[in-house]
Design an enzyme around this catalytic site. Structure first.
Site, mmCIF file in Angstrom:
data_model
loop_
_atom_site.group_PDB
_atom_site.id
_atom_site.type_symbol
_atom_site.label_atom_id
_atom_site.label_comp_id
_atom_site.label_asym_id
_atom_site.label_seq_id
_atom_site.Cartn_x
_atom_site.Cartn_y
_atom_site.Cartn_z
ATOM 1 N N SER A 81 5.430 -3.676 1.769
ATOM 2 C CA SER A 81 6.294 -4.731 2.305
ATOM 3 C C SER A 81 6.236 -6.001 1.453
ATOM 4 C CB SER A 81 5.898 -5.035 3.755
ATOM 5 O OG SER A 81 4.535 -5.363 3.833
ATOM 6 N N THR A 82 5.073 -6.340 0.895
ATOM 7 C CA THR A 82 4.985 -7.543 0.054
ATOM 8 C C THR A 82 5.724 -7.308 -1.266
ATOM 9 O OG1 THR A 82 2.739 -7.675 0.967
ATOM 10 C CG2 THR A 82 3.377 -9.356 -0.626
ATOM 11 N N LYS A 131 -5.994 0.038 -2.616
ATOM 12 C CA LYS A 131 -4.550 0.214 -2.510
ATOM 13 C C LYS A 131 -4.268 1.631 -2.010
ATOM 14 C CE LYS A 131 -1.612 -1.089 -5.514
ATOM 15 N NZ LYS A 131 -0.742 -1.458 -4.383
ATOM 16 N N GLU A 166 1.091 3.812 -8.622
ATOM 17 C CA GLU A 166 0.718 2.395 -8.745
ATOM 18 C C GLU A 166 -0.408 2.207 -9.759
ATOM 19 O OE1 GLU A 166 1.836 0.751 -4.264
ATOM 20 O OE2 GLU A 166 -0.128 1.611 -4.593
ATOM 21 N N LYS A 222 -5.879 -10.273 3.415
ATOM 22 C CA LYS A 222 -6.317 -9.122 2.607
ATOM 23 C C LYS A 222 -7.630 -9.400 1.861
ATOM 24 C CE LYS A 222 -2.387 -6.782 3.325
ATOM 25 N NZ LYS A 222 -1.317 -6.601 2.400
ATOM 26 N N GLY A 247 1.429 -5.196 -4.255
ATOM 27 C CA GLY A 247 0.615 -5.633 -3.129
ATOM 28 C C GLY A 247 -0.748 -4.968 -3.165
HETATM 29 C C1 5RP Z 1 1.145 1.052 -1.259
HETATM 30 C C2 5RP Z 1 0.198 -0.069 -1.425
HETATM 31 C C3 5RP Z 1 0.629 -1.404 -0.901
HETATM 32 O O1 5RP Z 1 0.716 -2.287 -1.966
HETATM 33 C C4 5RP Z 1 -0.378 -1.875 0.101
HETATM 34 O O2 5RP Z 1 -0.474 -0.892 1.129
HETATM 35 C C5 5RP Z 1 0.018 -3.221 0.701
HETATM 36 O O3 5RP Z 1 1.165 -3.065 1.484
HETATM 37 P P1 5RP Z 1 1.832 -4.283 2.248
HETATM 38 O O4 5RP Z 1 2.321 -5.235 1.214
HETATM 39 O O5 5RP Z 1 2.952 -3.649 3.039
HETATM 40 O O6 5RP Z 1 0.781 -4.901 3.149
HETATM 41 O O7 5RP Z 1 -0.870 0.051 -1.972
HETATM 42 O O8 5RP Z 1 0.580 2.270 -1.662
#
Ligand code: 5RP
Length: 260
Positions: A35-36, A102, A111, A129, A90
């Protein structure tokens, strides 16, 4: 509209908005997932459309690829780009050395490959976080479907010899069926609570047959952009040791917020 966003979403938005300042004309940019990261893709798309920024994006998941195309970013594969100037993504957790967990969005494999193939990795996150020790967030481990139960048992056995505070593991499900990553693999979440030696754990996990990759990002992240619900942003750079503070105003913007 921005005024209707929760404080966490505002924090994610301002982190994303500040992070796109790292992107310059002509750059090849790794586009994270979650989402970020989706805010960051939207902010970049706006710069492409409104200010003529020319960039090439390498997405870390099918859903980020779809969003990037939708907002007008030119998308290529990592093999086409070969090497990237910067990746912005993110994280589920980060510690004071900017080591990360992650994979909450099951995209950790692409990623990690994309971030490692970049001159710089910038993490965007809300302050929630930040942790002293990694491990409260379950550590995702991507495993191939063949023999996954055996792989899971081997992971549990391996954890007995490691300094962690919990050792249960669960196969990540999507309703009644196991989650399938973009690479066709499963995710096993490790409920460790506290990881004393993340570097050792990462190395040991990746030696287990059937494990493709784990969600620990050690010595990969260069800077974290931390967003707060009131618009404050902090940029912590692990290489220079600097911390910069900024403030971003919420401006109601049809393009960025219309699909919320
Ligand atoms: C996806 C990830 C995301 O970056 C992580 O889960 C953070 O997500 P969000 O920004 O929705 O909190 O590692 O595999």
């Amino acid at each position: 509209m921005a005024g209707e966003l929760s404080p966490i979403d505002k924090a994610k938005f301002v982190a994303a908005k500040r992070a796109v300042d790292f992107v310059e004309d002509g750059m090849r940019v790794g586009l994270g997932t979650g989402s970020t990261a989706a805010w960051m893709v939207r902010c970049l798309g706006e710069l492409v459309r409104e200010e003529g920024l020319r960039i090439t994006g390498v997405p870390t998941s099918a859903r980020t690829a779809a969003l990037a195309r939708e907002v007008g970013i030119k998308v290529v594969s990592l093999d086409e780009a070969q090497w990237l100037d910067v990746t912005i993504d993110g994280a589920d957790e980060y510690d004071s050395e900017l080591n990360l967990i992650k994979g909450g969005g099951a995209a950790l494999l692409q990623e990690k490959i994309v971030a490692t193939a970049s001159d710089q990795m910038i993490v965007i996150a809300d302050i929630g976080k930040k942790v002293e020790k990694l491990g409260s967030f379950p550590l995702p481990v991507e495993v191939i479907p063949f023999g996954w139960q055996t792989t899971k048992a081997l992971i549990e056995e391996t954890l007995i010899g490691l300094d962690v505070m919990g050792r249960t593991t669960t196969l990540r499900m999507n309703g009644d069926i196991p989650v399938m990553t973009d690479e066709g693999n499963h995710i096993i979440d490790l409920h460790l609570n506290r990881i004393e030696n993340a570097r050792q754990l990462s190395l040991v996990m990746n030696q287990i047959p059937g494990v493709v990759e784990n969600g620990l990002f050690i010595d990969i992240c260069d800077a974290v952009v931390i967003g707060y619900g009131d618009g404050k942003v902090e940029v912590r750079d692990i290489n220079s040791g600097t911390v910069e503070e900024d403030h971003i105003d919420f401006v109601e913007n049809e393009n960025l917020f219309s699909d919320l």
